[in-house]
Design an enzyme around this catalytic site. Structure first.
Site, PDB file in Angstrom:
ATOM      1  N   HIS A  28      -3.314  -4.996  -3.663  1.00  0.00           N
ATOM      2  CA  HIS A  28      -2.073  -4.294  -3.331  1.00  0.00           C
ATOM      3  C   HIS A  28      -0.963  -5.328  -3.291  1.00  0.00           C
ATOM      4  CE1 HIS A  28      -3.931  -0.539  -1.496  1.00  0.00           C
ATOM      5  NE2 HIS A  28      -4.967  -1.361  -1.464  1.00  0.00           N
ATOM      6  N   ASP A  47       1.420   2.531  -6.660  1.00  0.00           N
ATOM      7  CA  ASP A  47       0.493   3.295  -5.823  1.00  0.00           C
ATOM      8  C   ASP A  47       1.016   4.728  -5.675  1.00  0.00           C
ATOM      9  OD1 ASP A  47      -1.808   2.333  -3.519  1.00  0.00           O
ATOM     10  OD2 ASP A  47      -0.852   4.292  -3.259  1.00  0.00           O
ATOM     11  N   HIS A 106      -9.107  -4.375  -6.533  1.00  0.00           N
ATOM     12  CA  HIS A 106      -7.655  -4.277  -6.753  1.00  0.00           C
ATOM     13  C   HIS A 106      -6.910  -5.037  -5.677  1.00  0.00           C
ATOM     14  CE1 HIS A 106      -8.963  -0.815  -4.310  1.00  0.00           C
ATOM     15  NE2 HIS A 106      -7.794  -0.909  -3.686  1.00  0.00           N
TER      16      HIS A 106
HETATM   17  P1  5GP Z   1      -7.876   0.960  -1.107  1.00  0.00           P
HETATM   18  O1  5GP Z   1      -7.900   1.838   0.090  1.00  0.00           O
HETATM   19  O2  5GP Z   1      -9.099   1.188  -1.957  1.00  0.00           O
HETATM   20  O3  5GP Z   1      -7.582  -0.474  -0.844  1.00  0.00           O
HETATM   21  O4  5GP Z   1      -6.617   1.424  -1.942  1.00  0.00           O
HETATM   22  C1  5GP Z   1      -6.645   2.467  -2.858  1.00  0.00           C
HETATM   23  C2  5GP Z   1      -5.212   2.819  -3.152  1.00  0.00           C
HETATM   24  O5  5GP Z   1      -5.211   3.590  -4.331  1.00  0.00           O
HETATM   25  C3  5GP Z   1      -4.522   3.627  -2.074  1.00  0.00           C
HETATM   26  O6  5GP Z   1      -3.362   2.945  -1.618  1.00  0.00           O
HETATM   27  C4  5GP Z   1      -4.181   4.955  -2.769  1.00  0.00           C
HETATM   28  O7  5GP Z   1      -2.935   5.488  -2.380  1.00  0.00           O
HETATM   29  C5  5GP Z   1      -4.211   4.571  -4.236  1.00  0.00           C
HETATM   30  N1  5GP Z   1      -4.592   5.638  -5.123  1.00  0.00           N
HETATM   31  C6  5GP Z   1      -5.641   6.506  -4.967  1.00  0.00           C
HETATM   32  N2  5GP Z   1      -5.698   7.356  -6.006  1.00  0.00           N
HETATM   33  C7  5GP Z   1      -4.685   7.025  -6.840  1.00  0.00           C
HETATM   34  C8  5GP Z   1      -4.213   7.555  -8.084  1.00  0.00           C
HETATM   35  O8  5GP Z   1      -4.770   8.504  -8.658  1.00  0.00           O
HETATM   36  N3  5GP Z   1      -3.144   6.941  -8.643  1.00  0.00           N
HETATM   37  C9  5GP Z   1      -2.509   5.885  -8.067  1.00  0.00           C
HETATM   38  N4  5GP Z   1      -1.455   5.374  -8.699  1.00  0.00           N
HETATM   39  N5  5GP Z   1      -2.911   5.367  -6.889  1.00  0.00           N
HETATM   40  C10 5GP Z   1      -3.984   5.924  -6.287  1.00  0.00           C
END
Ligand code: 5GP
Length: 126
Positions: free
Chosen positions: A112, A39, A110
């Site tokens: 985590h 992340d 996704h």
């Molecule tokens: P969500 O909030 O959708 O469950 O998690 C999205 C995750 O993607 C977040 O923890 C955020 O830090 C990560 N993220 C967002 N953009 C990018 C990126 O460009 N590269 C990577 N490696 N992680 C990302």
């Protein structure tokens, strides 16, 4: 058939772009079903995202549309990533956000994977 409550998959979301190699990522695992990478804003010493290769928005979208082979392959990959990061013995946590109330930022399903310290009570979004 669209899943009730979901719009169309956005093929320009950040994880779709990572899958296509348009945005760099620090990959820790990949096979035909899944890709895992660190992340960009880690919330634990180990914070890895595991994503299916296919265009699925949420868990319901994934389980409704993906083949049994893809679903098995994806969840097997999550377990393999945890093992490859030596997290089985100390332990770890998986979490998946779905939709607005959970604060899902990236509309590509996704998981985590967090580890590397005592995790205590932790939410990915407050
Ligand atoms: P969500 O909030 O959708 O469950 O998690 C999205 C995750 O993607 C977040 O923890 C955020 O830090 C990560 N993220 C967002 N953009 C990018 C990126 O460009 N590269 C990577 N490696 N992680 C990302």
């Amino acid at each position: 058939m669209p899943v009730k409550g979901l719009g169309e998959y956005d093929s320009n979301n950040v994880f779709a772009r990572i899958l296509r190699g348009e945005i760099p990522s620090r990959r820790v695992f990949e096979n035909e079903f899944a890709v895992a990478f660190h992340d960009i804003a880690p919330q634990a010493p180990i914070h890895v995202l595991v994503i299916p290769r296919g265009p699925y928005i949420s868990l319901a979208d994934f389980t409704a549309k993906a083949s049994a082979e893809e679903i098995t392959g994806f969840f097997r990959a999550v377990g393999e990533v945890a093992q490859s990061l030596d997290l089985e013995a100390p332990g770890y946590r998986i979490l998946a956000n779905m939709g607005e109330d959970a604060g899902q930022e990236v509309p590509h399903f996704h998981v985590h994977l967090f580890g590397g310290r005592r995790l205590g009570v932790m939410l990915v979004h407050s």
